[in-house]
Structure formats: C-alpha cells, structure tokens
Design an enzyme around this catalytic site. Structure first.
Site, PDB file in Angstrom:
ATOM      1  N   GLY A   1       2.800  59.718  -4.271  1.00 22.21           N
ATOM      2  CA  GLY A   1       1.507  60.386  -4.432  1.00 22.21           C
ATOM      3  C   GLY A   1       0.687  60.311  -3.153  1.00 22.21           C
ATOM      4  O   GLY A   1       0.018  61.281  -2.763  1.00 22.21           O
ATOM      5  N   GLU A   2       0.741  59.151  -2.494  1.00 22.68           N
ATOM      6  CA  GLU A   2      -0.024  58.993  -1.259  1.00 22.68           C
ATOM      7  C   GLU A   2       0.571  59.835  -0.132  1.00 22.68           C
ATOM      8  O   GLU A   2      -0.154  60.438   0.663  1.00 22.68           O
ATOM      9  CB  GLU A   2      -0.088  57.502  -0.898  1.00 22.68           C
ATOM     10  CG  GLU A   2      -1.000  56.750  -1.867  1.00 22.68           C
ATOM     11  CD  GLU A   2      -0.612  55.304  -2.147  1.00 22.68           C
ATOM     12  OE1 GLU A   2      -1.340  54.643  -2.905  1.00 22.68           O
ATOM     13  OE2 GLU A   2       0.440  54.834  -1.632  1.00 22.68           O
TER      14      GLU A   2
ATOM     15  N   ASP B   1       2.084  46.518  -4.615  1.00 27.45           N
ATOM     16  CA  ASP B   1       1.552  45.366  -3.861  1.00 27.45           C
ATOM     17  C   ASP B   1       2.677  44.399  -3.507  1.00 27.45           C
ATOM     18  O   ASP B   1       2.745  43.866  -2.398  1.00 27.45           O
ATOM     19  CB  ASP B   1       0.515  44.598  -4.697  1.00 27.45           C
ATOM     20  CG  ASP B   1      -0.665  45.466  -5.102  1.00 27.45           C
ATOM     21  OD1 ASP B   1      -1.027  46.370  -4.335  1.00 27.45           O
ATOM     22  OD2 ASP B   1      -1.216  45.225  -6.192  1.00 27.45           O
TER      23      ASP B   1
HETATM   24  N1  LIG Z   1      10.471  51.666 -13.300  1.00 23.77           N
HETATM   25  C1  LIG Z   1      10.883  50.916 -12.273  1.00 23.77           C
HETATM   26  N2  LIG Z   1      12.086  50.289 -12.317  1.00 23.77           N
HETATM   27  C2  LIG Z   1      12.517  49.525 -11.299  1.00 23.77           C
HETATM   28  N3  LIG Z   1      11.805  49.331 -10.158  1.00 23.77           N
HETATM   29  C3  LIG Z   1      10.615  49.924 -10.053  1.00 23.77           C
HETATM   30  C4  LIG Z   1      10.075  50.745 -11.100  1.00 23.77           C
HETATM   31  N4  LIG Z   1       8.875  51.195 -10.712  1.00 23.77           N
HETATM   32  C5  LIG Z   1       8.658  50.667  -9.485  1.00 23.77           C
HETATM   33  N5  LIG Z   1       9.692  49.915  -9.085  1.00 23.77           N
HETATM   34  C6  LIG Z   1       9.837  49.187  -7.804  1.00 23.77           C
HETATM   35  O1  LIG Z   1       8.541  49.005  -7.262  1.00 23.77           O
HETATM   36  C7  LIG Z   1       8.407  49.718  -6.027  1.00 23.77           C
HETATM   37  C8  LIG Z   1       7.000  50.240  -5.882  1.00 23.77           C
HETATM   38  O2  LIG Z   1       6.724  51.094  -6.974  1.00 23.77           O
HETATM   39  P1  LIG Z   1       5.847  52.409  -6.824  1.00 23.77           P
HETATM   40  O3  LIG Z   1       6.521  53.370  -5.930  1.00 23.77           O
HETATM   41  O4  LIG Z   1       5.525  52.836  -8.207  1.00 23.77           O
HETATM   42  O5  LIG Z   1       4.568  51.851  -6.067  1.00 23.77           O
HETATM   43  P2  LIG Z   1       3.023  52.110  -6.314  1.00 23.77           P
HETATM   44  O6  LIG Z   1       2.824  53.437  -6.939  1.00 23.77           O
HETATM   45  O7  LIG Z   1       2.352  51.840  -5.025  1.00 23.77           O
HETATM   46  O8  LIG Z   1       2.669  50.980  -7.329  1.00 23.77           O
HETATM   47  P3  LIG Z   1       1.221  50.412  -7.682  1.00 23.77           P
HETATM   48  O9  LIG Z   1       0.932  50.979  -9.027  1.00 23.77           O
HETATM   49  O10 LIG Z   1       1.433  48.936  -7.692  1.00 23.77           O
HETATM   50  O11 LIG Z   1       0.292  50.852  -6.604  1.00 23.77           O
HETATM   51  C9  LIG Z   1       9.491  50.799  -6.090  1.00 23.77           C
HETATM   52  O12 LIG Z   1       9.835  51.231  -4.802  1.00 23.77           O
HETATM   53  C10 LIG Z   1      10.609  50.027  -6.800  1.00 23.77           C
HETATM   54  O13 LIG Z   1      11.255  49.148  -5.897  1.00 23.77           O
HETATM   55 MG   LIG Z   2       0.387  51.275  -4.408  1.00 25.86          MG
END
Ligand SMILES: Nc1ncnc2c1ncn2[C@@H]1O[C@H](COP(=O)(O)OP(=O)(O)OP(=O)(O)O)[C@@H](O)[C@H]1O
Ligand SMILES: [Mg+2]
Length: 338
Positions: free
Chosen positions: A204-205, A276
């Site tokens: 998203g970012e 995080d």
């Molecule tokens: N459903 C999932 N199953 C397994 N691993 C996951 C899952 N969701 C996230 N992860 C792990 O966590 C990492 C970061 O998740 P994501 O890309 O959702 O980050 P984010 O959107 O920045 O999260 P946040 O909500 O903490 O800001 C992914 O790259 C993966 O390694």
């Molecule tokens: Mg994040």
C-alpha cells in the site's frame, strides 16, 4: 545462512510515532434494554506498545540495546506507555512527554466468553488534532545527533502523525550521509528520506509512492517497476517491499534481479505489527553486517512468527534461532508470474 547473529552488542535508536494500543476485555452478558447493543462485563485492561513503540519492543526482544526518540502526551497513557517500554529494557530518556501532544491511542474493545479467544467488538482511535511542532522535532533531532557516535543503526518508524518531517527527516539524511545505517519504515513520505540505507514499505505504501492503487501493482512487472523507481529516486541501498501473506521482495543497488522470500506457509492468527517486526529484524540484520538477502530472510522468519499470535507481539531471539533453519529460503525474484 541458518544462524542468527548475536545482536546483543548492537545499539539502535528508534525515531518515530509512538502509539498506545489499549485493550479492554469484557464478557458478553446480554443485550442492552437501552439500545440494541451488546453489554460486556468489564474483565480486564491492558496497554500495549504500538507504532514506533512496537518496533522498539521488537528490537529489544531480539537482544539489541534500544533507545526510543518520540513524543507522548503528558497524560496517563503516555506515562504508562513509557513505563511499558522501560519494563522491556528500552532506554526512554530521549522520549519527550509534552503538554502540546496527545499520545495516539487505539482502544480495542474485545468480548470473550471465559476460555474463548477474544473477538474485536469496536475500535476507538484517539488522535492528535495537529502534527507535532517544529520545536518538538528540533528537540528530538538534537537528541538524535547527540547519540550519533554510539549508534549501529537508526530505525525510523513513520505512522503518519507528522513527526518524521522537517528537521528530523534532515537529521536522518545527515546521519546516513555520515555513514550511519538508517532504515525507514515509511508511510506517505519518501523523497524527504533520500540517501538512507533502506526502506521497508508494504504494498500500500509503495502504491502511494507510485500514485497508483494496490491492484495496479498486482503483476511482478508493475511491482518491480514501482519499486525500482523508488529505490533509485531515493538512492537507497536496499528497498524491502513487504507483501503480507506473500512474503517480501528485495531490490538492491547494483543488482539487476530482485530477490524474493515466500511467507511462512501457515494460517496467520493476527497480522497487526508484523511490519514493525519485519523492519526491526531487517535493520538489525544490516547493523550486524549481514547482506540484504540474509537480513530479509531473518525479517521474514521473525514476521512469520509474530503473525501466529494474537495482538502485536515481538519475536524473541531464541524463537527466531529455532525457527530459522526451517524458514523459507530466498530465491531469485523472477518466479512469480501474476
Ligand atoms: N498472513 C500472513 N502469513 C504469514 N506471514 C505474514 C502474513 N502477513 C504478514 N506476514 C509477514 O509479515 C511481513 C509484513 O507484513 P505486511 O506486508 O502486512 O506489513 P505491514 O502492512 O507493514 O504490517 P503492519 O500492519 O504491521 O504495518 C510480511 O512480509 C510477511 O513476512
Ligand atoms: Mg507497516
């Protein structure tokens, strides 16, 4: 690489938006007669570390020596949040409690019968009306500069409350130019952080940067084009794009082909805070001198562990050590077709 380096000597500063996660647990009793709403009997409350505070907690759980630089309000939530961090061994002496700031607080109301997994009923966000003042940013920038000589890495954690801008963004760039490793978990602002070592946006970012929608980045070609533009425009050594349940993709300076690691293949329980954990582990890996590929694998393994637990949690060094040998391996990034 199947061993996790010793992070215990590493010193990290986390600069960013400190957020309080407040949880209110109740047991459903009946429907109210006043309105068609559920009545919960209050059972307990808990305060958790969110935003940059959660990144700090993750760094500490992995064994690093962590200081947080950020703002809390001069209020009960702010005081309790800093106490919580101190309890985890984090240095909060450079966190500022200010009367012109309100600690951003996400209050989650959860209902559960005894012995059952609590379910979300409602979330209430308390947010500051305005961005922090220049004065607050300058004070934190000064404190960050004073620590320059003692830091192995700085992690910027931007949750969009406006702290990481102006003089503070300039100080991060100056530290990077002086050779300090600097990693940013970005939100909306990218160019202000040109020259940092790395960024760790989610999809998203990255879409925000590319002024497009997440769906438009659905193909490898589109994703790679946006990521390469961001890496080049901000002159980053590494760009780690986190892809939720699909894992992560790494773009490196001087490397033509991106690398990818698949997410741990289990059903996630709660993904909040996984970003995080990923940013914290990636930053520590780089601080330990690992190449980006190995740091990515560590980050993915650590994030894959925290999504298996409810709430935003942290992954301990011991858990990461035991999980790493069976964690997904990094592969050339050309394999994904859609
Ligand atoms: N459903 C999932 N199953 C397994 N691993 C996951 C899952 N969701 C996230 N992860 C792990 O966590 C990492 C970061 O998740 P994501 O890309 O959702 O980050 P984010 O959107 O920045 O999260 P946040 O909500 O903490 O800001 C992914 O790259 C993966 O390694
Ligand atoms: Mg994040």
């Amino acid at each position: 690489m199947n061993t996790v380096p010793d992070f215990s000597g590493l010193r990290v500063a986390v600069v960013g938006d400190l957020v309080a996660d407040f949880y209110l647990y109740g047991e459903p009793t009946r429907l109210s007669r006043e309105a068609p709403v559920l009545v919960l009997r209050h059972r307990r409350e808990a305060l958790g570390a969110g935003g940059a505070a959660n990144a700090a907690r993750n760094l500490a759980a992995l064994g690093a020596r962590v200081a947080v630089l950020g703002l809390v309000g001069r209020d009960r939530t702010g005081r309790e949040l800093l106490e919580r961090l101190e309890h985890d061994g984090i240095d909060v002496s450079d966190a500022l409690a200010r009367t012109d700031w309100q600690t951003p607080t996400k209050t989650r109301i959860l209902g559960a019968e005894p012995g059952r997994t609590p379910q979300h009923v409602l979330r209430i966000d308390r947010e500051p009306e305005q961005a922090p003042t220049d004065d607050a940013r300058a004070a934190l920038a000064g404190r960050l500069r004073a620590r320059q000589g003692e830091l192995d890495v700085v992690l910027g954690s931007d949750y969009g409350y406006g702290l990481l801008a102006g003089e503070l963004a300039g100080t991060l760039r100056a530290l990077a130019a002086a050779g300090v490793r600097t990693v940013l978990d970005p939100r909306r602002s990218f160019e202000a952080f040109a020259g940092l070592t790395a960024m760790t946006p989610n999809l998203g970012e990255l879409a925000l940067f590319a002024r497009t929608g997440v769906e438009e980045l659905g193909t490898t070609t589109a994703l790679d084009a946006a990521a390469r533009t961001l890496r080049q425009r901000c002159d980053l050594e590494y760009l780690l794009v986190t892809l939720g349940n699909r894992g992560m993709r790494l773009y490196s300076r001087g490397a033509e082909v991106p690398l990818e690691v698949a997410a741990a293949g289990r059903e996630a329980v709660d993904v909040s805070g996984a970003g995080d954990t990923a940013a914290a582990a990636f930053a520590l890996g780089l601080a330990a001198g690992l190449p980006g590929t190995d740091a990515m694998r560590l980050a993915n393994a650590a994030a894959g562990l925290v999504v298996m637990e409810p709430g935003a949690t942290a992954c301990s060094l011991d858990r990461l050590r035991s999980a790493l040998p069976s964690a997904p391996r990094v592969r050339g990034g050309l394999t994904r077709t859609s």
